[in-house]
Enzyme design. Structure first.
Site, PDB file in Angstrom:
ATOM      1  NE  ARG A  88     -73.231-154.370   2.856  1.00  0.00           N
ATOM      2  CZ  ARG A  88     -73.543-154.132   3.841  1.00  0.00           C
ATOM      3  NH1 ARG A  88     -75.150-153.331   3.848  1.00  0.00           N
ATOM      4  NH2 ARG A  88     -73.572-154.271   5.133  1.00  0.00           N
TER       5      ARG A  88
ATOM      6  CD  GLU B 129     -74.241-146.837   0.486  1.00  0.00           C
ATOM      7  OE1 GLU B 129     -74.252-147.516   1.772  1.00  0.00           O
ATOM      8  OE2 GLU B 129     -75.475-148.012   0.096  1.00  0.00           O
TER       9      GLU B 129
ATOM     10  CG  HIS C 274     -76.323-148.032   4.671  1.00  0.00           C
ATOM     11  ND1 HIS C 274     -75.645-148.927   3.331  1.00  0.00           N
ATOM     12  CD2 HIS C 274     -76.654-148.313   5.461  1.00  0.00           C
ATOM     13  CE1 HIS C 274     -75.304-149.790   3.824  1.00  0.00           C
ATOM     14  NE2 HIS C 274     -76.112-150.424   4.648  1.00  0.00           N
TER      15      HIS C 274
HETATM   16  C1  8YV Z   1     -75.286-150.960   9.484  1.00  0.00           C
HETATM   17  C2  8YV Z   1     -75.552-152.309   7.355  1.00  0.00           C
HETATM   18  O1  8YV Z   1     -75.808-150.120   9.971  1.00  0.00           O
HETATM   19  O2  8YV Z   1     -75.534-154.712   8.977  1.00  0.00           O
HETATM   20  C3  8YV Z   1     -75.309-153.460   7.677  1.00  0.00           C
HETATM   21  O3  8YV Z   1     -74.665-154.958   6.695  1.00  0.00           O
HETATM   22  O4  8YV Z   1     -75.333-152.127   6.193  1.00  0.00           O
HETATM   23  C4  8YV Z   1     -76.022-151.361   8.411  1.00  0.00           C
HETATM   24  O5  8YV Z   1     -77.110-152.591   9.363  1.00  0.00           O
HETATM   25  C5  8YV Z   1     -73.983-150.490   8.242  1.00  0.00           C
HETATM   26  O6  8YV Z   1     -73.799-150.483   7.710  1.00  0.00           O
HETATM   27  C6  8YV Z   1     -73.443-149.319   8.931  1.00  0.00           C
HETATM   28  O7  8YV Z   1     -72.682-149.934  10.333  1.00  0.00           O
END
Ligand code: 8YV
Length: 295
Positions: free
Chosen positions: A213, A242, A260
């Site tokens: 993150r 983001e 991302h």
């Molecule tokens: C997601 C992510 O694809 O799983 C998570 O925490 O950040 C990613 O795998 C993204 O957030 C969209 O849903």
């Protein structure tokens, strides 16, 4: 899967659509706070996040209202870990810079000293967070001949031995690692874990990778460390605000930027979607959720 059983509404005005819903499917771009939960009202039984990270959800507020929360662990572990390794290699071998050179038609021919990068082999890789994804990174790095350091809240000697990872403190990890890769969830405790102070303790010339993150890193501190050469490079898939990416980062040649895409493989996204649906169906049909964060 959901549309076969329920009325499904997509997009649109979230608060209006939430009213009277039995389930909400969210992703990290959707803050699920007390206000949204109140807008949904007491029909709401489950919030299913399309992600493993659930920092977008006020879990306490869900708990207080008896609303189950689910996420999508395991199915994206490999995809995310593989992207972390890809970013490590891309930053170390200057792939972004190299690609820009070729695409711009500026490549004038092979030169022995051109775009010299760094080997991964023989280096120390620090894995901040030895959860599912961090452990998978350790497995994927096996063939690279690296020494592995890791942090975790509690010791797991069997796992550490199997993965040949030395569990050390945060300070020791950042001080000794040539590559530092982040695999901890974002919480009040971990926000800006990598700040000026932490970066000052990094091994000079280290490369930082983040597929977790954006909020784990203080972007201004990162920009300063990269500009000062304190860090040799970075590979980033996630950002603090983001989809905004700080212009200062985009201007740095030694930073590899991805939008991302940690879980963005067709098989993983399909598996995530199925798991989201299975969780919603389980709760609405009166069964235990498959992958609850809280129930
Ligand atoms: C997601 C992510 O694809 O799983 C998570 O925490 O950040 C990613 O795998 C993204 O957030 C969209 O849903």
């Amino acid at each position: 899967m959901l549309a076969e059983r329920f009325d499904v509404e997509e997009g649109g005005d979230l608060r209006r659509q939430a009213a009277g819903a039995a389930a909400l499917v969210a992703d990290p771009t959707v803050p699920v706070d007390g206000e949204l939960l109140d807008a949904a009202g007491d029909t709401l039984r489950v919030v299913a996040n399309f992600a493993v990270g659930y920092d977008n959800i006020d879990v306490e507020a869900c708990r207080a209202r008896g609303v189950v929360v689910t996420n999508t662990p395991d199915v994206l572990t490999n995809a995310n870990a593989a992207l972390a390794v890809a970013l490590m290699l891309a930053a170390a071998r200057r792939l972004g810079e190299a690609e820009r050179l070729v695409r711009a038609g500026r490549w004038t021919g092979w030169e022995p000293g051109q775009l010299l990068g760094r080997e991964l082999s023989g280096t120390v890789v620090g894995i901040l967070g030895l959860g599912r994804i961090g452990r998978r990174v350790a497995e994927l790095l096996r063939g690279f001949d690296v020494s592995l350091l890791g942090t975790s809240r509690s010791p797991h000697p069997d796992v550490e031995q199997r993965l040949a990872v030395d569990r050390v403190s945060f300070d020791e990890l950042v001080g000794r690692s040539d590559f530092v890769t982040l695999h901890v969830p974002l919480s009040e405790e971990t926000r800006h874990l990598i700040d000026d102070d932490a970066l000052a303790r990094f091994k000079p010339g280290a490369i930082l990778v983040n597929t977790a993150r954006g909020g784990l890193i203080d972007s201004a501190a990162l920009v300063s460390a990269l500009r000062a050469g304190r860090l040799a490079g970075a590979g980033l898939d996630v950002y603090e605000n983001e989809p905004k990416v700080p212009q200062e980062l985009a201007e740095l040649e030694n930073v590899v930027l991805a939008p991302h895409i940690g879980s963005a493989t067709a098989t993983t996204r399909d598996a995530m979607a199925s798991l989201v649906a299975e969780n919603v169906i389980a709760v609405l049909e009166g069964h235990d959720p498959v992958t609850p964060v809280w129930r």
